[in-house]
Design a protein around this motif. Structure first.
Motif, short mmCIF file in Angstrom:
data_model
loop_
_atom_site.label_atom_id
_atom_site.label_comp_id
_atom_site.label_asym_id
_atom_site.label_seq_id
_atom_site.Cartn_x
_atom_site.Cartn_y
_atom_site.Cartn_z
N GLY A 30 0.78 -1.22 0.00
CA GLY A 30 0.00 0.00 0.00
C GLY A 30 0.81 1.28 0.00
N LEU A 31 2.13 1.17 -0.11
CA LEU A 31 3.00 2.34 -0.10
C LEU A 31 3.72 2.48 -1.44
N SER A 32 4.18 3.70 -1.71
CA SER A 32 5.01 3.96 -2.88
C SER A 32 6.47 3.88 -2.46
N VAL A 33 7.20 2.93 -3.02
CA VAL A 33 8.59 2.74 -2.62
C VAL A 33 9.49 2.81 -3.85
N LEU A 34 10.78 2.90 -3.60
CA LEU A 34 11.75 3.04 -4.68
C LEU A 34 11.93 1.74 -5.44
N ASP A 35 11.87 1.82 -6.75
CA ASP A 35 12.10 0.66 -7.61
C ASP A 35 13.41 0.78 -8.36
N THR A 36 13.65 1.94 -8.96
CA THR A 36 14.85 2.17 -9.76
C THR A 36 15.46 3.52 -9.42
N LEU A 37 16.78 3.55 -9.29
CA LEU A 37 17.49 4.82 -9.13
C LEU A 37 18.80 4.73 -9.89
N TYR A 38 18.99 5.63 -10.84
CA TYR A 38 20.22 5.68 -11.63
C TYR A 38 20.69 7.12 -11.67
N GLN A 39 22.00 7.31 -11.55
CA GLN A 39 22.56 8.65 -11.63
C GLN A 39 23.95 8.60 -12.22
N SER A 40 24.29 9.64 -12.99
CA SER A 40 25.62 9.70 -13.58
C SER A 40 26.03 11.16 -13.74
N GLY A 41 27.34 11.37 -13.81
CA GLY A 41 27.86 12.72 -13.98
C GLY A 41 27.47 13.61 -12.82
N CYS A 42 27.06 14.83 -13.14
CA CYS A 42 26.70 15.78 -12.09
C CYS A 42 25.23 15.66 -11.68
N GLY A 43 24.51 14.70 -12.25
CA GLY A 43 23.12 14.49 -11.88
C GLY A 43 23.00 13.49 -10.73
N LYS A 44 22.46 13.94 -9.61
CA LYS A 44 22.30 13.08 -8.44
C LYS A 44 20.83 13.12 -7.98
N ILE A 45 20.40 12.04 -7.35
CA ILE A 45 19.03 11.95 -6.81
C ILE A 45 19.11 11.40 -5.39
N ARG A 46 18.43 12.06 -4.49
CA ARG A 46 18.35 11.59 -3.11
C ARG A 46 16.88 11.34 -2.77
N VAL A 47 16.64 10.34 -1.93
CA VAL A 47 15.29 9.96 -1.55
C VAL A 47 15.16 10.07 -0.03
N PRO A 48 14.64 11.19 0.48
CA PRO A 48 14.50 11.36 1.93
C PRO A 48 13.48 10.39 2.51
N ARG A 49 13.50 10.27 3.81
CA ARG A 49 12.51 9.44 4.50
C ARG A 49 11.12 10.01 4.25
N ALA A 50 10.19 9.14 3.89
CA ALA A 50 8.83 9.58 3.59
C ALA A 50 7.97 9.56 4.84
N TYR A 51 7.04 10.52 4.92
CA TYR A 51 6.11 10.59 6.05
C TYR A 51 4.67 10.48 5.57
N GLY A 52 4.49 9.94 4.38
CA GLY A 52 3.16 9.72 3.83
C GLY A 52 3.22 8.53 2.89
N ASN A 53 2.19 8.33 2.12
CA ASN A 53 2.17 7.19 1.22
C ASN A 53 2.69 7.56 -0.16
N TRP A 54 3.61 8.53 -0.21
CA TRP A 54 4.25 8.90 -1.47
C TRP A 54 5.76 8.79 -1.32
N LEU A 55 6.44 8.73 -2.44
CA LEU A 55 7.91 8.73 -2.45
C LEU A 55 8.38 10.09 -2.94
N GLU A 56 9.29 10.69 -2.21
CA GLU A 56 9.84 11.99 -2.61
C GLU A 56 11.25 11.80 -3.15
N ALA A 57 11.54 12.40 -4.29
CA ALA A 57 12.86 12.35 -4.89
C ALA A 57 13.38 13.77 -5.04
#
Length: 278
Positions: A30-57
């Motif tokens: 029932g939650l939205s969780v991380l499935d795929t994360l890819y990053q290269s070069g100067c592009g980075k993605i961080r996934v903070p702790r979620a406090y709802g039923n959504w995923l924040e990137a």
């Protein structure tokens, strides 16, 4: 003596920033969780702790800004039944170009019953900068999309208005393959008509577009109109399942005062991303 690759043919070769980031969700318990994360070069993605039923990137450009010839590519997928909210660590900066444009391309996919909130902080353009930006959205018939792009023309504290900046913005939003929203906005260097005409920017230093596509659009439009009623430089309209809100401001702060309540009203989280307030 070997010639450095940076000076091939006796001509200095400028270093260019290149980055790519991809993120995708999946549903689990029932939650939205991380499935795929890819990053290269100067592009980075961080996934903070979620406090709802959504995923924040959180999207990050570690180069500190972009200039002519730099390339950034972002892509995101909200899988069926999930909610993905995307923002940026800070305002992106587009610096003076010595040749060519800084290119930022974003591709967003929203599957059946999913929702994606694309809410990057503003892009600040400097004098002499050249920006080419595209957003491609492909969504299912019952999906929901909330997207924002906002521009600040120069640094107000330094008395800048970035009159020599050039900006090209292109949106394409498709639902079930049908083109639902398309626009192409262009601001040329020293374009006095666009900058000063009351029908266009009217001397504003900041402007933004908020687009909401959902089957419940009709339920939100009157509230949005009430939120912007006190701002003569903002307006919201609805066509079918699409709402578009446009606003200009005399500063980035003034623009935020207009668009933040609208984001909170439409956001699945019921508020703007926390990084906007830090």
């Amino acid at each position: 003596m070997l010639e450095s690759p940076a000076f091939q043919g006796g001509t200095p070769q400028m270093q260019r920033a290149e980055g790519e980031g991809r993120v995708a969700t999946k549903a689990r318990d029932g939650l939205s969780v991380l499935d795929t994360l890819y990053q290269s070069g100067c592009g980075k993605i961080r996934v903070p702790r979620a406090y709802g039923n959504w995923l924040e990137a959180v999207l990050i450009n570690t180069s500190g800004g972009l200039t002519g010839g730099d390339r950034m590519a972002w892509s995101a997928v909200a899988a069926a039944g999930t909610h993905l909210a995307i923002t940026t660590q800070a305002c992106e900066r587009i610096y003076r170009s010595s040749g060519g444009a800084a290119c930022v391309a974003s591709k967003l996919t929203i599957d059946a019953g999913a929702r994606l909130d694309w809410l990057p902080q503003e892009t600040i353009v400097f004098d002499g900068s050249v920006l080419e930006r595209t957003i491609e959205v492909d969504m299912a018939g019952d999906a929901t999309f909330l997207g924002l792009e906002a521009i600040i023309l120069g640094r107000e504290a330094h008395g800048e208005d970035a009159r020599s900046a050039m900006i090209s913005d292109r949106w394409r939003v498709r639902r079930e393959g049908e083109l639902l929203h398309a626009e192409a906005a262009r601001l040329d260097a020293d374009d006095t008509l666009a900058r000063d005409n009351l029908a266009l920017l009217g001397g504003a230093r900041a402007y933004g577009t908020l687009c909401y596509v959902s089957q419940d659009a009709e339920r939100h439009i009157e509230r949005l109109k009430a939120l912007v009623a006190g701002h003569p430089t903002a307006g919201a309209s609805r066509i079918g399942d699409k709402i578009v809100l446009r606003a200009t401001g005399r500063s980035g702060y003034h623009l935020r005062k207009i668009i933040m309540p609208a984001i909170a009203a439409l956001s699945g989280a019921g508020a703007v991303p926390k990084l906007w307030s830090l």
